[in-house]
Design an enzyme around this catalytic site. Sequence first.
Site, short mmCIF file in Angstrom:
data_model
loop_
_atom_site.label_atom_id
_atom_site.label_comp_id
_atom_site.label_asym_id
_atom_site.label_seq_id
_atom_site.Cartn_x
_atom_site.Cartn_y
_atom_site.Cartn_z
N HIS A 1 19.74 -27.38 -6.76
CA HIS A 1 20.88 -26.48 -6.88
C HIS A 1 22.03 -26.94 -5.99
O HIS A 1 21.85 -27.78 -5.10
CB HIS A 1 20.50 -25.04 -6.56
P1 TYD Z 1 14.85 -21.10 -3.89
O1 TYD Z 1 16.34 -21.02 -3.77
O2 TYD Z 1 14.29 -21.49 -5.23
O3 TYD Z 1 14.26 -22.06 -2.78
P2 TYD Z 1 14.62 -23.59 -2.50
O4 TYD Z 1 15.82 -23.94 -3.30
O5 TYD Z 1 14.92 -23.60 -1.06
O6 TYD Z 1 13.43 -24.38 -2.86
O7 TYD Z 1 14.25 -19.69 -3.45
C1 TYD Z 1 12.92 -19.29 -3.74
C2 TYD Z 1 12.91 -17.76 -3.86
O8 TYD Z 1 13.26 -17.15 -2.62
C3 TYD Z 1 13.88 -17.24 -4.90
O9 TYD Z 1 13.26 -16.14 -5.56
C4 TYD Z 1 15.04 -16.72 -4.11
C5 TYD Z 1 14.40 -16.31 -2.80
N1 TYD Z 1 15.27 -16.46 -1.62
C6 TYD Z 1 15.76 -15.34 -0.97
O10 TYD Z 1 15.50 -14.20 -1.36
N2 TYD Z 1 16.55 -15.51 0.14
C7 TYD Z 1 16.87 -16.74 0.62
O11 TYD Z 1 17.60 -16.86 1.63
C8 TYD Z 1 16.37 -17.90 -0.08
C9 TYD Z 1 16.71 -19.29 0.38
C10 TYD Z 1 15.57 -17.71 -1.19
#
Ligand code: TYD
Length: 140
Positions: free
Chosen positions: A53
């Site tokens: 992302h």
């Molecule tokens: P995601 O953005 O997919 O993690 P990464 O890109 O770091 O691998 O996030 C995983 C899940 O956690 C998703 O359901 C969103 C949630 N989340 C939050 O609620 N708060 C946060 O600060 C972050 C980073 C993720």
Amino acid sequence: MTETIDVKMLSFTEKGDDRGRLVIVEGGQDIPFEIKRVFYIYGSDPDVVRGRHANRRSEFVLINVAGTSKVRVTDRKGNEMVIHLNRPHTGVYIPAMVWKDMYDFSPDSVLLVLSSEHYDPSEYIRDFDEYLKVWENGEA
Ligand code: TYD
């Protein structure tokens, strides 16, 4: 011509004595923003790719406080750069609107992420074509 992406490697002060080591990261001083959010990623298998992302507003600093991982950053022109996160006293600063993938997690990897913004899912761009469009339209 290949351009470098605007990420920055950071080296933090490490204090060590016979009791162990201590690393200091001060918001606005050691990193270029005030920290509003901290999260950490661990328990990811080595074949997992996380991230995938870009963020419209959030800036990040990534630090592997234990173990190792890699982060690949990609910009709108397709320039890529791979950063090896493998020392607890170094990190990488990633500005907003950079596409990022985190991968190659060691079994003991704990990837600490500092962010300039509170969590807001609407500022996450999870589709690469949309990311390019946001750039084209100057919407970020
Ligand atoms: P995601 O953005 O997919 O993690 P990464 O890109 O770091 O691998 O996030 C995983 C899940 O956690 C998703 O359901 C969103 C949630 N989340 C939050 O609620 N708060 C946060 O600060 C972050 C980073 C993720």
